[in-house]
Design a protein around this motif. Structure first.
Motif, mmCIF file in Angstrom:
data_model
loop_
_atom_site.group_PDB
_atom_site.id
_atom_site.type_symbol
_atom_site.label_atom_id
_atom_site.label_comp_id
_atom_site.label_asym_id
_atom_site.label_seq_id
_atom_site.Cartn_x
_atom_site.Cartn_y
_atom_site.Cartn_z
ATOM 1 N N LYS A 5 -0.586 2.129 27.475
ATOM 2 C CA LYS A 5 0.185 3.095 28.252
ATOM 3 C C LYS A 5 1.604 2.581 28.422
ATOM 4 C CE LYS A 5 -3.362 5.212 31.127
ATOM 5 N NZ LYS A 5 -3.840 5.353 32.495
ATOM 6 N N SER A 6 2.523 3.472 28.389
ATOM 7 C CA SER A 6 3.893 3.041 28.639
ATOM 8 C C SER A 6 4.040 2.757 30.126
ATOM 9 C CB SER A 6 4.876 4.111 28.199
ATOM 10 O OG SER A 6 4.845 5.160 29.119
ATOM 11 N N ARG A 7 5.053 2.023 30.430
ATOM 12 C CA ARG A 7 5.288 1.621 31.826
ATOM 13 C C ARG A 7 5.365 2.808 32.776
ATOM 14 N NH1 ARG A 7 9.510 -2.937 33.246
ATOM 15 N NH2 ARG A 7 7.917 -4.428 33.791
ATOM 16 N N SER A 8 5.947 3.866 32.289
ATOM 17 C CA SER A 8 6.207 4.981 33.194
ATOM 18 C C SER A 8 4.925 5.725 33.562
ATOM 19 C CB SER A 8 7.210 5.944 32.570
ATOM 20 O OG SER A 8 6.714 6.388 31.339
ATOM 21 N N THR A 9 3.862 5.537 32.798
ATOM 22 C CA THR A 9 2.641 6.271 33.120
ATOM 23 C C THR A 9 1.605 5.369 33.774
ATOM 24 O OG1 THR A 9 1.815 5.885 30.893
ATOM 25 C CG2 THR A 9 2.960 7.961 31.275
ATOM 26 N N GLU A 10 1.971 4.141 34.041
ATOM 27 C CA GLU A 10 1.033 3.210 34.659
ATOM 28 C C GLU A 10 0.575 3.679 36.034
ATOM 29 O OE1 GLU A 10 2.582 -0.709 34.801
ATOM 30 O OE2 GLU A 10 2.253 -1.002 32.654
ATOM 31 N N SER A 11 1.506 4.247 36.765
ATOM 32 C CA SER A 11 1.178 4.645 38.123
ATOM 33 C C SER A 11 0.419 5.971 38.111
ATOM 34 C CB SER A 11 2.465 4.795 38.926
ATOM 35 O OG SER A 11 2.159 5.423 40.147
ATOM 36 N N SER A 12 -0.653 5.994 38.887
ATOM 37 C CA SER A 12 -1.403 7.234 38.972
ATOM 38 C C SER A 12 -1.022 8.036 40.216
ATOM 39 C CB SER A 12 -2.907 6.925 38.998
ATOM 40 O OG SER A 12 -3.179 6.061 40.085
ATOM 41 N N LYS A 13 -0.090 7.473 40.978
ATOM 42 C CA LYS A 13 0.345 8.179 42.185
ATOM 43 C C LYS A 13 1.067 9.465 41.815
ATOM 44 C CE LYS A 13 1.617 4.079 44.702
ATOM 45 N NZ LYS A 13 2.857 3.416 45.101
ATOM 46 N N PRO A 14 0.842 10.501 42.590
ATOM 47 C CA PRO A 14 1.604 11.720 42.324
ATOM 48 C C PRO A 14 3.080 11.471 42.590
ATOM 49 C CG PRO A 14 0.339 11.926 44.356
ATOM 50 C CD PRO A 14 -0.051 10.618 43.738
ATOM 51 N N LYS A 15 3.900 12.122 41.806
ATOM 52 C CA LYS A 15 5.325 11.927 41.953
ATOM 53 C C LYS A 15 5.799 12.518 43.273
ATOM 54 C CE LYS A 15 9.005 11.593 38.656
ATOM 55 N NZ LYS A 15 9.703 12.207 37.540
ATOM 56 N N LYS A 16 6.565 11.729 43.987
ATOM 57 C CA LYS A 16 7.099 12.206 45.254
ATOM 58 C C LYS A 16 8.209 13.199 45.011
ATOM 59 C CE LYS A 16 6.441 8.755 48.781
ATOM 60 N NZ LYS A 16 7.100 7.933 49.779
ATOM 61 N N LEU A 17 8.233 14.198 45.815
ATOM 62 C CA LEU A 17 9.320 15.149 45.735
ATOM 63 C C LEU A 17 10.189 14.959 46.969
ATOM 64 C CD1 LEU A 17 10.229 17.129 43.695
ATOM 65 C CD2 LEU A 17 8.849 18.880 44.781
ATOM 66 N N TRP A 18 11.362 14.457 46.735
ATOM 67 C CA TRP A 18 12.240 14.152 47.856
ATOM 68 C C TRP A 18 13.085 15.349 48.229
ATOM 69 C CZ3 TRP A 18 12.266 9.730 50.696
ATOM 70 C CH2 TRP A 18 11.490 8.665 50.198
ATOM 71 N N LYS A 19 13.415 15.384 49.491
ATOM 72 C CA LYS A 19 14.239 16.473 50.011
ATOM 73 C C LYS A 19 15.415 15.900 50.779
ATOM 74 C CE LYS A 19 10.211 17.687 51.335
ATOM 75 N NZ LYS A 19 9.031 18.105 52.037
ATOM 76 N N ILE A 20 16.408 16.719 50.953
ATOM 77 C CA ILE A 20 17.561 16.326 51.767
ATOM 78 C C ILE A 20 17.997 17.536 52.580
ATOM 79 C CG2 ILE A 20 19.235 16.836 49.909
ATOM 80 C CD1 ILE A 20 20.841 14.360 51.016
ATOM 81 N N THR A 21 18.428 17.294 53.788
ATOM 82 C CA THR A 21 18.872 18.437 54.591
ATOM 83 C C THR A 21 20.271 18.860 54.155
ATOM 84 O OG1 THR A 21 19.846 17.070 56.319
ATOM 85 C CG2 THR A 21 17.530 17.659 56.597
ATOM 86 N N ARG A 22 20.511 20.133 54.251
ATOM 87 C CA ARG A 22 21.823 20.688 53.905
ATOM 88 C C ARG A 22 22.919 20.050 54.766
ATOM 89 N NH1 ARG A 22 22.949 25.167 51.073
ATOM 90 N NH2 ARG A 22 20.753 25.664 51.051
ATOM 91 N N GLN A 23 22.584 19.828 56.007
ATOM 92 C CA GLN A 23 23.536 19.233 56.943
ATOM 93 C C GLN A 23 23.959 17.829 56.476
ATOM 94 O OE1 GLN A 23 21.893 18.547 60.826
ATOM 95 N NE2 GLN A 23 23.757 19.158 61.864
#
Ligand code: ZN
Length: 140
Positions: A5-23
């Protein structure tokens, strides 16, 4: 085909979706405008450790400005687990990270925002620690 497996697929954690406030984004643009033609730098903070929403901008008093890529004096960085990344401005319309930016991202931030001139909702991008473009959702 490789069985490894390539390094990028080693993690089985779901990808976090980050957010930022408009403010928070608007504050970033304001800070970038007031520093222009120099760069400004700061840290991104989330208000709640269980929430992946960036809501605060922490300005670094020791940030070096200038027309070169700036580099944060990261020893100023507070030890604070609510800090999730970095933000800095580019006094140009280029929002690609420089080599120095990538080094900084790799060391310090999961989420790294570059706000490019003219510092509007259409002139910023977010990158992960490897310098890859990531999606950051703006929430009200
Ligand atoms: Zn930069």
């Amino acid at each position: 085909m490789s069985l490894f497996k390539s390094r990028s697929t080693e993690s089985s954690k779901p990808k976090k979706l980050w957010k930022i406030t408009r403010q928070c984004l608007e504050l970033i643009f304001e800070s970038a405008k007031s520093s222009f033609p120099n760069e400004f730098g700061g840290l991104l903070r989330r208000s709640d450790l269980l929430d992946d929403t960036i809501s605060e901008l922490v300005l670094l008093p020791g940030t070096v400005g200038g027309d070169r890529h700036a580099i944060f004096r990261m020893h100023m960085k507070p030890i604070d687990y609510s800090i999730v990344g970095t933000v800095h401005s580019h006094p140009s319309t280029n929002f690609s990270p420089s080599d120095a930016d990538r080094q900084m991202f790799a060391r310090y931030g999961k989420i790294n925002i570059i706000a490019a001139y003219p510092y509007t909702m259409n002139s910023w991008r977010a990158y992960d620690g490897a310098g890859n473009l990531i999606e950051l959702i703006v929430v009200d």
